[in-house]
Motif scaffolding. Structure first.
Motif, short mmCIF file in Angstrom:
data_model
loop_
_atom_site.label_atom_id
_atom_site.label_comp_id
_atom_site.label_asym_id
_atom_site.label_seq_id
_atom_site.Cartn_x
_atom_site.Cartn_y
_atom_site.Cartn_z
N ARG A 50 50.63 42.96 41.35
CA ARG A 50 51.68 42.56 40.42
C ARG A 50 52.51 41.40 40.97
O ARG A 50 52.69 41.24 42.18
N LEU A 51 53.00 40.63 40.03
CA LEU A 51 53.86 39.50 40.34
C LEU A 51 55.20 39.73 39.66
O LEU A 51 55.24 40.08 38.48
N TYR A 69 46.74 39.92 38.31
CA TYR A 69 48.10 40.43 38.47
C TYR A 69 48.72 40.76 37.12
O TYR A 69 48.62 39.99 36.18
N ARG A 79 52.26 40.80 35.30
CA ARG A 79 53.41 39.95 35.58
C ARG A 79 54.68 40.50 34.95
O ARG A 79 54.70 40.82 33.77
N TYR A 126 58.40 39.28 34.24
CA TYR A 126 59.30 38.13 34.24
C TYR A 126 60.73 38.61 34.11
O TYR A 126 61.09 39.23 33.11
#
Ligand SMILES: *Cc1c(COP(=O)(O)O)cnc(C)c1O
Length: 392
Positions: A25-26, A384, A386, A388
């Motif tokens: 994950r990001l 990944y 994501r 935000y």
């Protein structure tokens, strides 16, 4: 917040289970992105800062990056090619979008349909543009002048000849004259000043036309390099711009991967391909679900990559308050980390290890692999999930 899945960005609640359970994950901090852009704007003095959004906004996602920087006040945007420009257009309705690669035969229509500004990089592109506007009508363009990098741009002599050409078509009136610095990351490199002086001779010949020279590192070279517009990229994404200078930017991207299992290994045993991790003590090894297919480059392996001698040690991850070294070779989907020095039972299957972010600088991982933060960010890949974090 947004979640990025297989090329689509959807607005979803922060507690989405897909993120909580993701293998990789990001977390992308759009507030840090906006703060970094504003900081580069302040460092640019009187010149406004453009936003550079090429390569899917340095890997973080062009849509959220564009919306964030537009909301923060950016109105000038640079992308690599016309396709990226067309993707960007809906998010920056009245923004000026410059296309670094310029126009080539067959893609003229993209420029007119999406109101994109081609950057003219060569005499051929100049003729193509002139013939395109003779058919489509007037359209803004920018002129790139090569001042010493020998990559893109008319030569200084060509640019001066064009400026003074008595039969220069009246319709040729660039909205921006630009050049790019080859060595701005090395502040003592003599080419910086040579390029500045060459660029000045051209801007004088195009009196009244806005000029732009500095990328992120160029902004740090000082006011003489700022002209009318700066083009910071990597610094806005939290990366290092200037060699040897403490990075003043906020990290934007945190990359994490999940631990599949924790193994116990005896002193004298080996692990990974090529038996490249060798143990001289009883050890615990975290087996992590990330590999070079996720942009965790094989070259960041420590001694595990035999031919790589650029740096003595490999990358570190960050786990439960401590840096832990990578072991053996990064493989396509799996990497190993030595967690022996963490308290026994502190590390469990399912925990996330930070690959880079707030605790491990992306540029430190890059250095371990003989590369740069730019390449780490732009090679993250599609595995990944994501998250935000929206700017205020
Ligand atoms: C990519 C690029 C930039 C941004 O450079 P950074 O080093 O990321 O700040 C600026 N100008 C041009 C021409 C570029 O190609």
């Amino acid at each position: 917040m947004y979640l990025f899945e297989h090329g689509f960005i959807r607005k979803i609640p922060l507690t989405h289970p897909a993120f909580a359970a993701a293998s990789n994950r990001l977390t992308i901090d759009l507030g840090a992105l906006a703060d970094n852009w504003r900081k580069m704007g302040r460092l640019s003095g009187k010149a406004p800062a453009a936003a550079v959004l090429k390569a899917d906004a340095y890997g973080i996602g062009i849509e959220p990056a564009a919306e964030t920087l537009y909301a923060a006040g950016a109105r000038d945007f640079f992308v690599a090619n016309a396709e990226e420009g067309a993707d960007l257009r809906p998010f920056v309705p009245d923004g000026r979008i410059y296309i670094l690669a310029g126009m080539w035969p067959g893609n003229e229509q993209l420029f007119f349909d999406n109101d994109l500004v081609p950057i003219i990089n060569s005499e051929e592109q100049l003729s193509l543009f002139m013939s395109a506007i003779s058919q489509h009508g007037d359209h803004p363009c920018a002129l790139h002048v090569d001042t010493g990098m020998n990559r893109l741009g008319l030569t200084v002599a060509e640019a001066l000849a064009l400026a003074n050409d008595p039969v220069r078509p009246a319709s040729f009136s660039p909205v921006l004259i630009m050049s790019h610095l080859a060595c701005a990351d090395d502040q003592s490199h003599p080419l910086n000043r040579r390029q500045l002086e060459a660029f000045r001779t051209v801007t004088q010949a195009y009196d009244g036309v806005n000029a732009s020279l500095a990328n992120s590192a160029g902004v740090h070279l000082g006011p003489e390099f700022h002209f009318d517009l700066t083009r910071p990229g990597i610094a806005v994404y939290g990366g290092e711009a200037v060699n040897g200078m403490a990075n003043p930017m906020k990290p934007v991207v945190t990359a994490e991967a999940r631990i599949i299992q924790v193994r116990s290994v005896r002193s004298g045993e080996t692990a990974s391909y090529g038996a490249s991790a060798q143990f001289s003590r009883d050890s615990r090894v975290a087996i992590v679900a990330v590999g070079y297919a996720d942009g965790y480059h094989r070259s960041v392996s420590g001694g595990g990559v035999a031919l790589r001698q650029a740096t003595p040690s490999g990358a570190f991850g960050f786990l439960h308050g401590r840096k832990v070294p990578h072991l053996g070779r990064v493989t396509m989907d799996i990497s190993l980390f030595d967690v022996t020095d963490l308290p026994e039972n502190a590390v469990r299957a399912g925990d996330y290890i930070e690959l880079f972010g707030n605790n491990v600088a992306v540029d430190d991982v890059a250095r371990a692999g003989g590369t740069i933060g730019y390449e780490m960010l732009t090679s993250l890949g599609h595995r990944y999930e994501r998250d935000y974090i929206e700017a205020e």
